[in-house]
Motif scaffolding. Structure first.
Motif, mmCIF file in Angstrom:
data_model
loop_
_atom_site.group_PDB
_atom_site.id
_atom_site.type_symbol
_atom_site.label_atom_id
_atom_site.label_comp_id
_atom_site.label_asym_id
_atom_site.label_seq_id
_atom_site.Cartn_x
_atom_site.Cartn_y
_atom_site.Cartn_z
ATOM 1 N N MET A 153 0.835 -1.213 0.000
ATOM 2 C CA MET A 153 0.000 0.000 0.000
ATOM 3 C C MET A 153 0.872 1.266 0.000
ATOM 4 O O MET A 153 0.435 2.321 -0.451
ATOM 5 N N VAL A 192 1.105 2.907 -3.295
ATOM 6 C CA VAL A 192 -0.002 3.784 -3.681
ATOM 7 C C VAL A 192 0.191 5.163 -3.062
ATOM 8 O O VAL A 192 0.026 6.188 -3.715
ATOM 9 N N ARG A 193 0.620 5.153 -1.807
ATOM 10 C CA ARG A 193 0.750 6.440 -1.090
ATOM 11 C C ARG A 193 1.795 7.347 -1.725
ATOM 12 O O ARG A 193 1.728 8.565 -1.596
ATOM 13 N N GLU A 194 2.742 6.741 -2.395
ATOM 14 C CA GLU A 194 3.763 7.555 -3.071
ATOM 15 C C GLU A 194 3.154 8.509 -4.088
ATOM 16 O O GLU A 194 3.786 9.484 -4.469
ATOM 17 N N PHE A 195 1.965 8.202 -4.553
ATOM 18 C CA PHE A 195 1.358 9.017 -5.608
ATOM 19 C C PHE A 195 0.476 10.135 -5.081
ATOM 20 O O PHE A 195 -0.200 10.798 -5.844
ATOM 21 N N TYR A 196 0.458 10.306 -3.764
ATOM 22 C CA TYR A 196 -0.311 11.434 -3.214
ATOM 23 C C TYR A 196 0.228 12.747 -3.739
ATOM 24 O O TYR A 196 1.437 12.917 -3.853
ATOM 25 N N ARG A 242 -3.816 17.220 -4.595
ATOM 26 C CA ARG A 242 -3.719 17.309 -3.137
ATOM 27 C C ARG A 242 -4.767 18.245 -2.551
ATOM 28 O O ARG A 242 -5.071 18.157 -1.359
ATOM 29 N N LYS A 302 7.270 18.442 -2.347
ATOM 30 C CA LYS A 302 7.472 17.090 -2.863
ATOM 31 C C LYS A 302 8.525 17.099 -3.982
ATOM 32 O O LYS A 302 9.384 16.229 -4.065
ATOM 33 N N ASP A 306 -8.934 12.744 -0.664
ATOM 34 C CA ASP A 306 -7.539 12.346 -0.887
ATOM 35 C C ASP A 306 -7.457 11.611 -2.215
ATOM 36 O O ASP A 306 -8.137 10.614 -2.410
ATOM 37 N N TYR A 307 -6.627 12.097 -3.078
ATOM 38 C CA TYR A 307 -6.465 11.388 -4.340
ATOM 39 C C TYR A 307 -5.001 11.052 -4.584
ATOM 40 O O TYR A 307 -4.102 11.730 -4.094
ATOM 41 N N VAL A 308 -4.801 10.023 -5.395
ATOM 42 C CA VAL A 308 -3.451 9.753 -5.899
ATOM 43 C C VAL A 308 -3.458 10.077 -7.383
ATOM 44 O O VAL A 308 -4.497 9.987 -8.052
ATOM 45 N N LEU A 309 -2.302 10.488 -7.879
ATOM 46 C CA LEU A 309 -2.180 10.917 -9.271
ATOM 47 C C LEU A 309 -1.077 10.090 -9.928
ATOM 48 O O LEU A 309 0.075 10.142 -9.500
ATOM 49 N N LEU A 310 -1.434 9.316 -10.933
ATOM 50 C CA LEU A 310 -0.415 8.468 -11.561
ATOM 51 C C LEU A 310 -0.778 8.170 -13.013
ATOM 52 O O LEU A 310 -1.911 8.390 -13.428
ATOM 53 N N PRO A 355 -7.349 6.413 -3.392
ATOM 54 C CA PRO A 355 -6.371 5.327 -3.210
ATOM 55 C C PRO A 355 -7.019 3.943 -3.163
ATOM 56 O O PRO A 355 -6.382 2.954 -3.525
ATOM 57 N N PHE A 410 -6.789 1.240 -5.750
ATOM 58 C CA PHE A 410 -5.646 0.322 -5.831
ATOM 59 C C PHE A 410 -5.517 -0.440 -4.511
ATOM 60 O O PHE A 410 -4.432 -0.564 -3.958
#
Lengths: 287, 584
Positions: free
Chosen positions: A280, A283-287, B30, B155, B197-201, B376, B379
Motif C-alpha cells: 500500500m 499507492v501512497r507515493e502518488f499522493y 492534493r 514534494k 484524498d487522491y493519488v495521481l499516476l 487510493p 488500488f
C-alpha cells in the motif's frame, strides 16, 4: 542435493542423433563429468541450449532444461540464474549460435558476469544446415554458400570475450576427455561467467579443422607454465593465431558475479498469497 | 462558470514543461480536485514544441476536451499550436520582457497577462524558477489558494534542500502578487478545494505497481518510448519487494531473460512498444510452446516502423492477436483506464500462470504517459488475489510421472493445462523446447502426438472462455438502439462523450472491451442494436474487423490516427455523424 551423484545421472535415456564420431559426444560427456565432480545433481541443474547440433544437448542430458531459439540461450540462462541463484546454470551453444546470431548477447553476457558456465561447441561450420560457413570458419574455407571461402577473417571468440571484460576464458578439445572435463569444472567453479570454447570437430562437413589437425596443433597452456591471472600473458596467447591453445587462459582474481553485486541471493519462485506486505506504500507515493 | 477547468503550459522541450505541469497537477490533486493530464511532446530531448495539459474538476474527469482556459506560453509557437482550443476569455500568461515574446499578439477576445516571469524569478533566487512564477500567476487567475501549491513544491524540491523549496514558494507568490497588483480583472474561475484524498499516476506506473502487487520478481526490458516508464518505475521499487530489473542489450534479450526467470519459477514481465514486440515475436512462440507463463506489455505508439514514437495509436492489435509464426494460444488483455492498468496487470500474472501462456497487456500511449487522479482505494492491495495454477511439489509430483518416474511437463489434460514443476523440485526434472514435443517435453514428429499437443494448447483458450469472466464494461443506456464499442484508452473520452450526446438527445449503449483475446461474444449486443459504431485509434479498424468476424454483422467505424487521442467533445461529434450517416 545428494552426494553420490555420478556423471551418468546426467545422461538421459534418449540416444543422441549426432553423427558417429561427432565431437559433441565428448563435449557433452565432459560437461556431465564436470557437473557431477562439482557436487551438482540433475534436480538443481538447469541447462539452456540454442539451435543447431549443439542445441540438442538439453535432450541428451538429464536435468531441468530449456531448448530455446537460435542465438538466445545466454539471455535465458541469465534469467534462470538471477531468478534462482540456487540453480547451477550451464548454457551450451555452437559457434553459429554464439558468435553469429547471438554475438550481441555473448558480448553482454560476458559484461554482465552472471555466475554461470557457457560452453561453446565450436566446429567452425554450420552442421545441421549441412555445411555452410560459420563465424569461426577460415577465410579460405570452401562451403556450399562460400565456394571461394568466406573471404573474411574468422571471429576470435576468446579475443571478443577478453575485449568485453570476461573474467574467465578457457578453451578445450572435446576428445581430450580428461582435460576438457577439468577445464569445464574450473569454469563452473569460477565465481562469475565461465566461458569455455570447445574444439568439437564436425566429421561430416569440416575436413580442415579435424581431430588430426587439433591433435597436431594443440598446445596446453598449463604445460607451458602459463599463469591465467596474468592479463598480458593471456592477451598474448589469445591473439597468437599461429597455434591452437587449450586450458584456462584468463581468470580474473577480481571477479564479482552479477548476483553478488546486486544482492540477488534468493530463489524468487516463492511469493506471497496476496500483494506483498507494505504494497500500500506504493499507492501512497502518488499522493 | 464551467464545471471543469483546462490549463496548459507549453514551450520548448528542455524548458521544464513536464515538471511544471506535474507540480500543478499534484497541487490540484492534493487539494482534493480530480485531474486528468495529457502531453504533447516531440521525439527529441531539447527544442521542439512540447506542452503539458491539465484538466481539473471536483467531479471525476476522464478525458481531455477541446478547450483551454489558461495557457502559460513560454514561446510564441505555444499560442499558435493551441489556437483551436483557446476561446473568448481564455487567459494567456507570457513574459513580454523575453525577446522572443515581446511582440506577441494576443488573439482577439482573449486576455493576455504579460508577467515578467524571468525577472520575478531572479528576484526570488534564480531564473530557473520562472515556470513556478507562472504557476503563481495561474493560481491568481483561477482563484486557487497558493498554499495548495506549497506541498507539491515540497514534494518536488524537498530532497534538494529547504532553501530551494522556500525560494520556489516565494517565486510562486511573486507571480500571484504581480497579477493581483497589475491586472484589475475579474476572472471567472474559482477552483474550489475539497477534503478528498487522491493519488495521481499514469498507466505505465499503474502497470509497474500492478506487477509488484502481483508478486512479480523479475523484469527485463530495453528502453523504448512510451514503455520506459514501466521500467523506471520498477527500478528502485521492485528491489524493496525482493525483485530485480535487468536492462537488456535489446528486446530479443529482454524477452529471453524474462522467459528464463519465468522458467525458474519467478513471476516475470517485460514491457516494450510495437517495434520491440516485432523483435520479440520469435521468442513469443517459444514462450507459448514451452508453456511458460510470461507477461508482455505493449505500450502502443504510432507505427508502422518507427512511426511517431511520442504519439498515440492502437495499431498493434492484429500483431498481438495473430503475431508469431504458427498458431499460438495467448491472452490479450486491454486495460481501458489507468486504474485498470493496475488490475489487468495483476490479472495477467494470474492468467499467465493458471494457463501457462504468454499474456499481452495492450496498453497505449494515451493511457500510459498521462496521469489521472483516483481515490487510493482504487488500488486496494487487500483485493489482490494470487493464483499460481497447477504447481506441483515433491509430494504431488508422482501423479504426473510416467512409469519410469519421468515428469510430464506437457501432460495431456482435459483443460489443456499441464502440471508445473519449478526447477529444484526433486523428481520434476524435465526439459522443454520450442520444437513440437511429447508429454515429457521431448522432440517429436509423431503425427498423433503433434495433433494432441496442438489440441491441448488450444484447449486452454476454450477453458478460459468457460472459466473466466470476459465481460465488457458497460456504460450508457442499455436499451439504446445505438451501440458504441471501443477498447483501450478510448473509454474515458467515450464515457464523457455520452453526456455530450445526451445533451443533444442522442442515447447510446457503450461497451468497453478489456478482453481482446479470448474475448466476450458481442453477437447479442450487436444484433439488438440498430446502429453499431466501433471506436479506435487506428486507420483500418482492427477491432471493428474482429467484431464483424465474431458477430457476422457489418459495423460502422470511427477511427483516429493523427497521433492524438480522442477528445470527449470531438468524439461525441464523430459518433453523432456516424449515427446520422447510418440513418440515411
Amino acid at each position: 542435493m545428494s552426494s553420490d551423484v555420478r556423471f551418468t545421472d546426467f545422461k538421459s535415456d534418449k540416444q543422441p542423433t549426432w553423427c558417429p564420431g561427432c565431437g559433441d559426444f565428448g563435449t557433452m560427456n565432459g560437461m556431465m563429468k564436470a557437473l557431477a565432480e562439482t557436487g551438482n545433481d540433475p534436480d538443481n541443474t538447469f541447462i539452456v541450449a540454442g539451435i543447431g547440433c549443439s542445441g540438442k544437448i538439453g535432450t541428451y542430458m538429464r536435468s531441468y532444461a530449456l531448448h530455446g531459439v537460435h542465438g538466445r540461450a545466454l539471455p535465458v540462462g541469465t534469467g534462470v540464474k538471477l531468478a534462482n541463484p540456487d540453480l547451477e546454470v550451464m548454457v551450451a551453444g555452437g559457434d553459429g549460435d554464439g558468435y553469429s546470431i547471438g554475438a550481441g548477447h555473448f558480448v553482454h553476457a560476458v559484461r554482465r558476469n552472471v555466475d554461470m558456465t557457457y560452453v561453446v561447441m565450436d566446429n567452425r561450420i554450420y552442421g545441421l544446415t549441412k555445411g555452410q560457413a560459420s563465424p569461426t570458419s577460415r577465410s579460405d574455407f570452401e562451403t556450399s554458400t562460400t565456394p571461394e571461402g568466406p573471404q573474411q577473417p574468422p571471429v576470435n571468440p576468446l579475443a571478443l570475450a577478453l575485449a568485453s571484460g570476461a573474467t574467465f576464458i578457457a578453451q578445450s578439445f572435446s576428445t581430450d576427455a580428461q582435460r576438457h572435463a577439468e577445464i569445464v569444472q574450473e569454469a563452473i567453479e569460477h565465481d562469475g561467467f565461465g566461458f569455455v570454447n570447445v574444439f568439437s570437430p564436425c566429421v561430416t562437413f569440416n575436413d580442415v579443422d579435424t581431430y588430426d589437425y587439433f591433435r597436431d596443433n594443440l598446445v596446453d597452456v598449463a604445460e607451458e607454465g602459463h599463469d591465467p591471472t596474468d592479463y598480458d600473458a593471456a592477451k598474448d596467447k589469445i591473439l597468437d593465431a599461429s597455434k591452437e591453445y587449450q586450458g584456462v587462459i584468463w581468470q580474473s582474481e577480481k571477479s564479482i558475479p552479477y548476483g553478488e553485486k546486486h544482492g540477488l541471493d534468493t530463489n524468487t519462485s516463492e511469493i506471497d498469497d496476496g500483494a506483498p506486505e507494505g504494497a500500500m506504500d506504493l499507492v501512497r507515493e502518488f499522493y | 462558470m464551467p464545471a471543469d477547468f483546462n490549463w496548459a503550459i507549453g514551450g520548448e522541450a528542455g524548458d521544464g514543461i513536464d515538471s511544471t505541469g506535474k507540480i500543478f497537477a499534484q497541487a490540484l490533486s492534493r487539494a482534493g480536485r480530480h485531474v486528468f493530464t495529457s502531453k504533447d511532446f516531440a521525439s527529441r530531448i531539447r527544442g521542439g514544441y512540447t506542452a503539458y495539459k491539465v484538466r481539473t474538476a471536483v467531479d471525476p474527469v476522464q478525458s481531455v476536451v477541446d478547450r483551454l482556459d489558461v495557457l502559460i506560453a513560454l514561446t510564441p509557437r505555444t499560442i499558435e499550436e493551441n489556437l483551436d482550443e483557446l476561446h473568448e476569455g481564455s487567459v494567456i500568461i507570457y513574459d513580454g520582457e523575453r525577446t522572443t515574446m515581446e511582440n506577441v499578439e494576443i488573439p482577439e477576445g482573449m486576455i493576455g497577462l504579460d508577467v515578467p516571469l524571468k525577472r520575478l524569478a531572479e528576484e526570488a533566487g534564480g531564473a530557473i524558477m520562472r515556470n513556478v512564477v507562472a504557476l503563481g500567476a495561474a493560481c491568481e487567475v483561477s482563484d486557487f489558494p497558493i498554499e495548495n501549491l506549497d506541498s507539491a513544491l515540497e514534494k518536488r524540491f524537498g530532497s534538494k534542500g529547504q532553501s530551494l523549496v522556500d525560494n520556489n514558494k516565494e517565486a510562486a507568490r511573486a507571480g500571484r502578487d504581480y497579477v493581483a497588483a497589475e491586472y484589475d480583472h475579474e476572472f471567472e474561475y474559482e477552483l474550489e478545494t475539497t477534503d478528498a484524498d487522491y493519488v495521481l499516476l499514469n498507466g505505465d506506473e499503474a502497470i509497474g505497481m500492478g506487477a509488484i502487487a502481483a508478486g512479480c520478481k523479475f523484469y527485463a526490458g530495453y528502453p523504448i518510448t512510451p514503455a520506459t516508464d514501466v521500467m523506471e518505475y520498477l527500478t528502485g521499487r521492485i528491489e524493496r519487494f525482493g525483485g530485480h530489473v535487468v536492462q537488456a542489450e535489446d528486446e530479443l534479450s529482454a524477452i529471453n531473460i524474462a522467459l528464463g526467470a519465468a522458467r525458474a519459477g519467478a513471476r516475470s514481465m517485460t514491457a516494450t512498444s510495437g517495434p520491440g514486440i516485432d523483435l520479440m515475436a520469435e521468442t513469443f512462440g517459444l514462450v507459448a510452446t514451452s508453456e511458460t507463463p510470461l507477461v508482455i506489455v505493449d505500450v502502443m505508439r504510432s507505427g508502422p516502423s518507427t512511426g511517431m514514437p511520442t504519439k498515440q495509436e492502437q495499431g498493434d492489435l492484429n500483431m498481438m492477436l495473430y503475431g508469431g509464426h504458427g498458431e499460438i494460444p495467448r491472452f490479450v488483455l486491454g486495460p481501458t483506464t489507468i486504474s485498470e492498468c493496475f488490475w489487468k496487470t495483476v490479472e495477467a500474472f494470474n492468467l499467465a500462470e493458471k494457463y501457462q501462456t504468454p499474456v499481452y497487456i495492450a496498453a497505449d500511449l494515451a493511457m500510459a504517459v498521462t496521469e489521472q487522479t483516483f481515490p487510493p482505494e482504487a488500488f486496494d492491495m487487500d483485493e489482490v488475489e494470487i493464483d499460481r495454477g497447477k504447481v506441483v511439489d515433491e509430494e504431488s509430483i508422482e501423479e504426473w510421472q510416467n512409469e519410469k518416474g519421468q515428469f510430464k511437463p506437457h501432460a495431456l489434460t482435459e483443460d489443456g493445462v499441464s502440471p508445473r514443476a519449478f526447477p529444484g523440485t526433486d523428481g520434476g526434472v524435465h526439459m522443454s523446447t520450442g520444437l513440437e514435443h511429447d508429454e515429457l517435453g521431448r522432440r517429436t514428429e509423431d503425427t498423433e502426438m503433434r495433433v494432441e499437443q496442438v489440441d491441448k494448447r488450444t484447449r486452454k483458450v476454450e477453458t478460459a472462455r468457460e472459466e473466466e469472466d470476459l465481460s465488457p464494461r458497460e456504460f450508457g443506456d442499455e436499451d439504446s438502439e445505438n451501440l458504441v464499442i471501443s477498447w483501450g484508452s478510448n473509454e474515458g473520452a467515450m464515457t464523457e462523450a455520452i453526456r455530450f450526446l445526451e445533451e443533444e438527445g442522442i442515447d447510446v449503449r457503450f461497451l468497453s472491451v478489456p478482453y481482446l483475446f479470448p474475448r466476450p461474444d458481442l453477437t447479442e449486443a450487436v444484433e439488438a442494436a440498430e446502429n453499431v459504431v466501433v471506436v479506435e485509434c487506428n486507420a483500418t479498424g482492427q477491432f471493428a474487423d474482429v467484431v464483424e468476424h465474431d458477430t457476422l454483422s457489418r459495423v460502422d467505424r470511427v477511427n483516429k490516427y493523427d497521433g492524438v487521442r480522442f477528445k470527449a467533445d470531438e468524439l461525441a461529434g464523430e459518433i453523432k455523424a456516424a449515427l446520422q450517416e447510418a440513418d440515411q
